[in-house]
Write a protein that holds these residues in place. Structure first.
Motif, PDB file in Angstrom:
ATOM      1  N   THR A  33     -14.576  28.170  84.226  1.00  0.00           N
ATOM      2  CA  THR A  33     -15.578  28.879  83.443  1.00  0.00           C
ATOM      3  C   THR A  33     -15.844  30.235  84.071  1.00  0.00           C
ATOM      4  N   THR A  35     -18.275  33.375  84.078  1.00  0.00           N
ATOM      5  CA  THR A  35     -19.588  33.868  83.671  1.00  0.00           C
ATOM      6  C   THR A  35     -19.528  35.381  83.528  1.00  0.00           C
ATOM      7  N   TYR A  54     -13.506  28.205  79.744  1.00  0.00           N
ATOM      8  CA  TYR A  54     -14.616  28.792  78.992  1.00  0.00           C
ATOM      9  C   TYR A  54     -14.992  30.174  79.517  1.00  0.00           C
ATOM     10  N   GLU A  56     -18.740  32.301  79.468  1.00  0.00           N
ATOM     11  CA  GLU A  56     -20.141  32.074  79.166  1.00  0.00           C
ATOM     12  C   GLU A  56     -20.942  33.327  79.438  1.00  0.00           C
ATOM     13  N   THR A 103     -27.911  30.333  78.102  1.00  0.00           N
ATOM     14  CA  THR A 103     -26.475  30.574  78.265  1.00  0.00           C
ATOM     15  C   THR A 103     -25.707  29.951  77.102  1.00  0.00           C
ATOM     16  N   ASN A 105     -21.613  29.427  75.565  1.00  0.00           N
ATOM     17  CA  ASN A 105     -20.228  29.473  76.054  1.00  0.00           C
ATOM     18  C   ASN A 105     -19.237  29.300  74.923  1.00  0.00           C
TER      19      ASN A 105
END
Length: 341
Positions: A33, A35, A54, A56, A103, A105
């Motif tokens: 993931t 960010t 992902y 996010e 958040t 995603n």
């Protein structure tokens, strides 16, 4: 059971549980993931449209005191676009109206049609915002760029218009051209269909490990591709695609899934270069090690739908015998071999 035996048995049980757990963990790819800070310096690496990875982003409410309730935001959005086209958009309901941020995603597979070359960067535009129940923007939109580096095993081309630069040629059928003229044309074994599309481009690769996906978002291009598949079963060799070239020669083109060569052998995903065409305007190009090595950085594609196969090319490039090349059915688009040899 004696105490010493109990201890040994317990030790083996613990070791089995630990090593078994480690093996299970090792066999599962960890999700990645990223960010997004939203400051224009964000980067995503190893992108191959995996559903396990992902991006996010934390979206802040405009009302820093009362949270999303303060501005009436009920739904949050994130959109990813490139070169003027939207490639993915997700939405999420606000979980806590009193929160000042939340958040959201997006899985990488939502971006499967994002164009790019293996190992190269595609810079996308990300936009986030919030809306109230009426669809009004109540959390101000924020836009920023993100550099997405494609993995070595992934390359994509997406066509949004028949005027796209990689659409070399397109000919659409004339619905008024029917009757005996059309009948004579359909009986001519040397003719092509009355519609055709050719897609040409040089795609950046990292040898044969790169899988190339070609998508059509244009209705005309998609229709031509789909029409050539309508009489084919899964795994059939599709004659009206088999003037398509990858690299230096024509390749096998199959309907929906890999199939057999003219010799009856299943194609080898590691060694053979071939194309799988899917309804909906998608073509998957598999690069084989027999044609591409680790040092190859470019694959030249010329993908054609709607043109009759060339018999000499079938013999020269795909190993057809004379009888096999000339013993093909002309009443369907599939290659139906009249001789079993």
């Amino acid at each position: 059971m004696r105490p010493i035996i109990k201890k040994v048995a317990t030790l083996f049980l613990v070791l089995a549980l630990v090593t078994g757990g480690m093996a299970a963990f090792a066999g599962t790819a960890a999700a990645d993931t990223t960010t997004l800070a939203g400051d224009g310096t964000d980067t995503v690496t190893g992108f191959n449209a995996s559903s396990s990875d992902y991006i996010e982003r934390s979206i802040n409410a405009d009302d820093g005191t009362n949270g999303f309730d303060g501005d009436g935001t009920e739904t949050l959005f994130m959109n990813v676009s490139y070169d003027g086209h939207d490639y993915a958009e997700i939405s999420a309901a606000v979980d806590d109206g009193t929160a000042t941020s939340q958040t959201v995603n997006m899985s990488h597979d939502k971006l499967k049609k994002l164009p790019g070359d293996a190992g190269k960067v595609t810079t996308v535009n990300v936009t986030t915002w919030g809306e109230n129940a009426s669809g009004d923007t109540t959390t101000a939109a924020t836009e920023f760029s993100v550099d997405i580096t494609f993995a070595d095993d992934h390359a994509v081309r997406t066509i949004h218009s028949s005027n796209n630069s990689i659409v070399e040629n397109i000919e659409l059928s004339d619905d008024d051209d029917d009757g005996w003229v059309a009948s004579l044309s359909s009986l001519n074994p040397l003719s092509s269909s009355d519609e055709l599309v050719t897609i040409e481009d040089d795609v950046g690769i990292a040898g044969s490990q790169t899988d190339i996906k070609v998508y059509s978002e244009d209705s005309d291009v998609t229709e031509v591709i789909d029409n050539q598949l309508e009489d084919s079963e899964d795994g059939d060799r599709v004659g009206m695609f088999m003037t398509s070239e990858v690299g230096d020669g024509i390749v096998y083109v199959f309907a929906n899934e890999p199939g057999e060569t003219i010799t009856g052998d299943e194609v080898d995903e590691d060694k053979d270069t071939y194309i799988v065409a899917h309804e909906g305007g998608q073509m998957d190009v598999n690069l084989g090690s027999d044609d591409f090595d680790d040092t190859d950085e470019t694959a030249s594609l010329s993908l054609t739908a709607g043109e009759k196969f060339d018999r000499k090319a079938l013999q020269d490039d795909l190993g057809y015998s004379w009888r096999q090349a000339y013993g093909l059915s002309f009443d369907t688009f599939s290659l139906s071999d009249l001789w079993p040899f």
